[in-house]
Design a protein around this motif. Structure first.
Motif, PDB file in Angstrom:
ATOM      1  N   ILE A 118     -21.174  34.890  19.949  1.00  0.00           N
ATOM      2  CA  ILE A 118     -20.197  33.842  20.217  1.00  0.00           C
ATOM      3  C   ILE A 118     -18.781  34.406  19.669  1.00  0.00           C
ATOM      4  O   ILE A 118     -17.946  33.960  19.826  1.00  0.00           O
ATOM      5  CB  ILE A 118     -20.219  32.344  20.048  1.00  0.00           C
ATOM      6  CG1 ILE A 118     -20.805  32.610  18.398  1.00  0.00           C
ATOM      7  CG2 ILE A 118     -21.427  31.845  20.771  1.00  0.00           C
ATOM      8  CD1 ILE A 118     -21.008  30.932  17.906  1.00  0.00           C
ATOM      9  N   GLU A 119     -19.020  35.434  19.063  1.00  0.00           N
ATOM     10  CA  GLU A 119     -17.617  36.101  18.403  1.00  0.00           C
ATOM     11  C   GLU A 119     -18.111  37.614  18.126  1.00  0.00           C
ATOM     12  O   GLU A 119     -19.215  38.019  18.228  1.00  0.00           O
ATOM     13  CB  GLU A 119     -17.217  35.485  17.117  1.00  0.00           C
ATOM     14  CG  GLU A 119     -18.310  35.313  15.966  1.00  0.00           C
ATOM     15  CD  GLU A 119     -17.973  34.502  14.770  1.00  0.00           C
ATOM     16  OE1 GLU A 119     -18.079  34.945  13.750  1.00  0.00           O
ATOM     17  OE2 GLU A 119     -17.472  33.405  15.242  1.00  0.00           O
ATOM     18  N   ASN A 120     -16.919  38.424  17.984  1.00  0.00           N
ATOM     19  CA  ASN A 120     -17.058  39.672  17.805  1.00  0.00           C
ATOM     20  C   ASN A 120     -17.854  39.994  16.396  1.00  0.00           C
ATOM     21  O   ASN A 120     -17.687  39.383  15.519  1.00  0.00           O
ATOM     22  CB  ASN A 120     -15.680  40.456  17.564  1.00  0.00           C
ATOM     23  CG  ASN A 120     -14.666  40.181  18.758  1.00  0.00           C
ATOM     24  OD1 ASN A 120     -15.296  40.017  19.872  1.00  0.00           O
ATOM     25  ND2 ASN A 120     -13.716  40.818  18.684  1.00  0.00           N
ATOM     26  N   ASN A 127     -19.506  47.980  16.616  1.00  0.00           N
ATOM     27  CA  ASN A 127     -18.921  46.816  16.865  1.00  0.00           C
ATOM     28  C   ASN A 127     -19.132  46.184  18.089  1.00  0.00           C
ATOM     29  O   ASN A 127     -19.275  46.939  19.156  1.00  0.00           O
ATOM     30  CB  ASN A 127     -17.269  46.886  16.831  1.00  0.00           C
ATOM     31  CG  ASN A 127     -16.852  47.026  15.678  1.00  0.00           C
ATOM     32  OD1 ASN A 127     -17.152  46.403  14.598  1.00  0.00           O
ATOM     33  ND2 ASN A 127     -15.974  48.194  15.192  1.00  0.00           N
ATOM     34  N   TRP A 128     -19.488  45.008  18.396  1.00  0.00           N
ATOM     35  CA  TRP A 128     -20.030  44.478  19.772  1.00  0.00           C
ATOM     36  C   TRP A 128     -18.862  43.107  20.068  1.00  0.00           C
ATOM     37  O   TRP A 128     -18.732  42.460  19.113  1.00  0.00           O
ATOM     38  CB  TRP A 128     -21.300  43.796  19.477  1.00  0.00           C
ATOM     39  CG  TRP A 128     -22.398  45.028  19.072  1.00  0.00           C
ATOM     40  CD1 TRP A 128     -22.674  45.222  17.913  1.00  0.00           C
ATOM     41  CD2 TRP A 128     -22.909  45.793  20.022  1.00  0.00           C
ATOM     42  NE1 TRP A 128     -23.550  46.316  18.035  1.00  0.00           N
ATOM     43  CE2 TRP A 128     -23.907  46.620  19.303  1.00  0.00           C
ATOM     44  CE3 TRP A 128     -22.875  45.868  21.484  1.00  0.00           C
ATOM     45  CZ2 TRP A 128     -24.644  47.522  19.948  1.00  0.00           C
ATOM     46  CZ3 TRP A 128     -23.758  46.972  21.771  1.00  0.00           C
ATOM     47  CH2 TRP A 128     -24.496  47.793  21.310  1.00  0.00           C
ATOM     48  N   PRO A 129     -18.378  43.292  21.141  1.00  0.00           N
ATOM     49  CA  PRO A 129     -17.495  42.033  21.764  1.00  0.00           C
ATOM     50  C   PRO A 129     -18.356  40.840  21.751  1.00  0.00           C
ATOM     51  O   PRO A 129     -19.437  41.013  21.996  1.00  0.00           O
ATOM     52  CB  PRO A 129     -16.939  42.709  22.859  1.00  0.00           C
ATOM     53  CG  PRO A 129     -18.057  43.528  23.534  1.00  0.00           C
ATOM     54  CD  PRO A 129     -18.584  44.228  22.463  1.00  0.00           C
ATOM     55  N   LYS A 130     -17.707  39.742  21.568  1.00  0.00           N
ATOM     56  CA  LYS A 130     -18.240  38.563  21.717  1.00  0.00           C
ATOM     57  C   LYS A 130     -18.877  38.391  23.313  1.00  0.00           C
ATOM     58  O   LYS A 130     -18.230  39.150  24.122  1.00  0.00           O
ATOM     59  CB  LYS A 130     -17.322  37.312  21.479  1.00  0.00           C
ATOM     60  CG  LYS A 130     -16.340  36.722  22.547  1.00  0.00           C
ATOM     61  CD  LYS A 130     -15.612  35.384  22.096  1.00  0.00           C
ATOM     62  CE  LYS A 130     -14.781  35.086  23.083  1.00  0.00           C
ATOM     63  NZ  LYS A 130     -14.165  34.012  22.898  1.00  0.00           N
ATOM     64  N   GLY A 131     -19.830  37.637  23.473  1.00  0.00           N
ATOM     65  CA  GLY A 131     -20.753  37.746  24.787  1.00  0.00           C
ATOM     66  C   GLY A 131     -21.459  38.653  25.059  1.00  0.00           C
ATOM     67  O   GLY A 131     -22.180  38.899  26.094  1.00  0.00           O
ATOM     68  N   THR A 132     -21.779  39.596  23.892  1.00  0.00           N
ATOM     69  CA  THR A 132     -22.946  40.690  24.248  1.00  0.00           C
ATOM     70  C   THR A 132     -24.157  40.066  24.175  1.00  0.00           C
ATOM     71  O   THR A 132     -24.533  39.158  23.251  1.00  0.00           O
ATOM     72  CB  THR A 132     -22.801  41.775  23.273  1.00  0.00           C
ATOM     73  OG1 THR A 132     -21.354  42.128  23.165  1.00  0.00           O
ATOM     74  CG2 THR A 132     -23.822  42.689  23.176  1.00  0.00           C
ATOM     75  N   GLN A 133     -24.881  40.569  24.912  1.00  0.00           N
ATOM     76  CA  GLN A 133     -26.464  39.799  24.893  1.00  0.00           C
ATOM     77  C   GLN A 133     -27.281  40.809  24.007  1.00  0.00           C
ATOM     78  O   GLN A 133     -27.546  42.025  24.669  1.00  0.00           O
ATOM     79  CB  GLN A 133     -27.007  39.969  26.392  1.00  0.00           C
ATOM     80  CG  GLN A 133     -28.068  38.847  26.665  1.00  0.00           C
ATOM     81  CD  GLN A 133     -28.546  38.537  28.094  1.00  0.00           C
ATOM     82  OE1 GLN A 133     -27.972  38.905  28.996  1.00  0.00           O
ATOM     83  NE2 GLN A 133     -29.778  38.519  28.062  1.00  0.00           N
ATOM     84  N   PHE A 134     -27.971  40.253  23.147  1.00  0.00           N
ATOM     85  CA  PHE A 134     -29.013  41.072  22.353  1.00  0.00           C
ATOM     86  C   PHE A 134     -30.402  40.664  22.718  1.00  0.00           C
ATOM     87  O   PHE A 134     -30.512  39.559  22.791  1.00  0.00           O
ATOM     88  CB  PHE A 134     -28.560  40.636  20.905  1.00  0.00           C
ATOM     89  CG  PHE A 134     -27.301  41.248  20.346  1.00  0.00           C
ATOM     90  CD1 PHE A 134     -27.287  42.631  19.894  1.00  0.00           C
ATOM     91  CD2 PHE A 134     -26.249  40.389  20.277  1.00  0.00           C
ATOM     92  CE1 PHE A 134     -25.992  43.130  19.213  1.00  0.00           C
ATOM     93  CE2 PHE A 134     -24.935  41.192  19.984  1.00  0.00           C
ATOM     94  CZ  PHE A 134     -24.733  42.109  19.323  1.00  0.00           C
ATOM     95  N   GLN A 135     -31.131  41.689  22.746  1.00  0.00           N
ATOM     96  CA  GLN A 135     -32.381  41.628  22.931  1.00  0.00           C
ATOM     97  C   GLN A 135     -33.298  42.074  21.672  1.00  0.00           C
ATOM     98  O   GLN A 135     -33.329  43.046  21.285  1.00  0.00           O
ATOM     99  CB  GLN A 135     -33.132  42.241  24.160  1.00  0.00           C
ATOM    100  CG  GLN A 135     -34.004  41.572  24.936  1.00  0.00           C
ATOM    101  CD  GLN A 135     -33.803  40.140  25.197  1.00  0.00           C
ATOM    102  OE1 GLN A 135     -32.703  39.734  25.755  1.00  0.00           O
ATOM    103  NE2 GLN A 135     -34.686  39.259  25.075  1.00  0.00           N
ATOM    104  N   ILE A 136     -33.841  41.177  20.851  1.00  0.00           N
ATOM    105  CA  ILE A 136     -34.655  41.595  19.426  1.00  0.00           C
ATOM    106  C   ILE A 136     -35.905  41.767  19.928  1.00  0.00           C
ATOM    107  O   ILE A 136     -36.743  40.842  20.167  1.00  0.00           O
ATOM    108  CB  ILE A 136     -34.360  40.348  18.521  1.00  0.00           C
ATOM    109  CG1 ILE A 136     -32.977  40.013  18.399  1.00  0.00           C
ATOM    110  CG2 ILE A 136     -34.760  41.025  17.054  1.00  0.00           C
ATOM    111  CD1 ILE A 136     -32.809  38.573  17.610  1.00  0.00           C
ATOM    112  N   HIS A 137     -36.482  42.971  19.906  1.00  0.00           N
ATOM    113  CA  HIS A 137     -37.752  43.576  20.113  1.00  0.00           C
ATOM    114  C   HIS A 137     -38.727  43.212  19.064  1.00  0.00           C
ATOM    115  O   HIS A 137     -38.984  44.025  18.384  1.00  0.00           O
ATOM    116  CB  HIS A 137     -37.627  44.739  20.604  1.00  0.00           C
ATOM    117  CG  HIS A 137     -38.651  45.364  21.829  1.00  0.00           C
ATOM    118  ND1 HIS A 137     -38.982  44.459  22.655  1.00  0.00           N
ATOM    119  CD2 HIS A 137     -39.547  46.418  21.830  1.00  0.00           C
ATOM    120  CE1 HIS A 137     -39.961  44.963  23.273  1.00  0.00           C
ATOM    121  NE2 HIS A 137     -40.227  46.189  22.728  1.00  0.00           N
ATOM    122  N   THR A 138     -39.304  41.867  18.691  1.00  0.00           N
ATOM    123  CA  THR A 138     -39.995  41.643  17.725  1.00  0.00           C
ATOM    124  C   THR A 138     -41.246  42.408  17.655  1.00  0.00           C
ATOM    125  O   THR A 138     -42.037  42.582  16.613  1.00  0.00           O
ATOM    126  CB  THR A 138     -40.260  39.972  17.702  1.00  0.00           C
ATOM    127  OG1 THR A 138     -40.510  39.691  18.976  1.00  0.00           O
ATOM    128  CG2 THR A 138     -38.736  39.424  17.200  1.00  0.00           C
TER     129      THR A 138
END
Ligand code: HEM
Length: 240
Positions: A118-120, A127-138
């Protein structure tokens, strides 16, 4: 579940906890009730059902683990197979807990977690801009040899009485952040207690009464969830 949704924030509500957000102090609308029921069915049925298949597979492949688990069932639940289990019994089944966790570590039904920033932010040195979708590969985290001792090995002991031995020192130090069966933070699985209770009732129900024999290799696939495609077993009354 339906009753608690319908009565939430009405005079019939038995839950004493109140949200501070005024918008949440109203009763739920029919649409919200339907959405939440659907959520619970979708997120709560396949996960637990597939988990049970994977537990059966690993127990049959690891007879010494099955034997230790049955010893725990016999000592905590006794020989009277008609006696109902109590909540205290379920809490006491610590080795069963460890088996479920170790099965999940090997074949996680929920193998990745999604988050939208929800933020940079800076993650992993970028650096990732806000709105980036992260997938955490647990699932990958759970197989790293810098976090887990002998990660390919199936051994529930890595989750059982770890404080009493130094065999699984890595787990002791890292399990908090490298084992996320239920996710974490505000979106943590709301069905986790139900799921673990269901599993800790079903596994003894099966293994106290029956002997199972694998009749096919395990076939599974990973899409949104990891699900069991095929696992044939023969069920016989338990030989004591
Ligand atoms: C072995 C069984 C289960 C496993 C391994 C599991 C795992 C998970 C995981 C990893 C998440 C994502 C959490 C996150 O993003 O931090 C999740 C979310 C969720 N789970 Fe489960 N779950 C199981 C059973 C259940 C059950 C029985 C229910 C309900 C009856 C349920 C309802 C949900 C719901 C509604 C969400 C979405 C929560 C949200 O986004 O706020 N789950 N679950």
């Amino acid at each position: 579940m339906l009753t608690s949704f319908i009565t939430a924030n009405t005079p019939r509500d038995i839950n004493v906890e109140r949200h501070v957000d005024a918008d949440l102090l109203r009763p739920m609308t029919d649409k919200e009730i339907c959405g939440n029921l659907l959520d619970a069915m979708v997120a709560g049925t396949d996960t637990t059902a597939n988990m049970l298949c994977f537990v059966i597979y690993f127990l049959e492949k690891n007879p010494e683990v099955k034997q230790k688990l049955r010893q725990e069932f016999d000592s905590i639940l006794g020989n009277d197979l008609t006696k109902p289990m109590t909540l205290k019994n379920i809490e006491e089944l610590k080795y069963c807990d460890a088996v479920i966790k170790e099965v999940f570590r090997h074949i996680p039904v929920a193998f990745s977690l999604g988050r939208l920033s929800i933020e940079n932010d800076m993650v992993g040195g970028y650096n990732w801009p806000k709105g980036t979708q992260f997938q955490i590969h647990t699932s990958a985290l759970m197989m790293r040899d810098d976090y887990w001792t002998d990660p390919e090995k199936f051994d529930p002991d890595r989750f059982y009485k770890v404080e009493e031995s130094d065999k699984y020192l890595l787990e002791k130090q890292h399990a908090k952040n490298s084992f996320m069966m239920w996710g974490g933070g505000i979106r943590i699985c709301p069905g986790r207690k139900l799921a673990i209770t269901e599993l800790k009732c079903l596994i003894p129900l099966i293994y106290r009464k029956y002997d199972l024999e694998l009749r096919s290799p395990l076939e599974y696939k990973s899409e949104i969830l990891t699900s069991c495609e095929k696992l044939l077993v023969k069920v016989k009354p338990r030989k004591f």
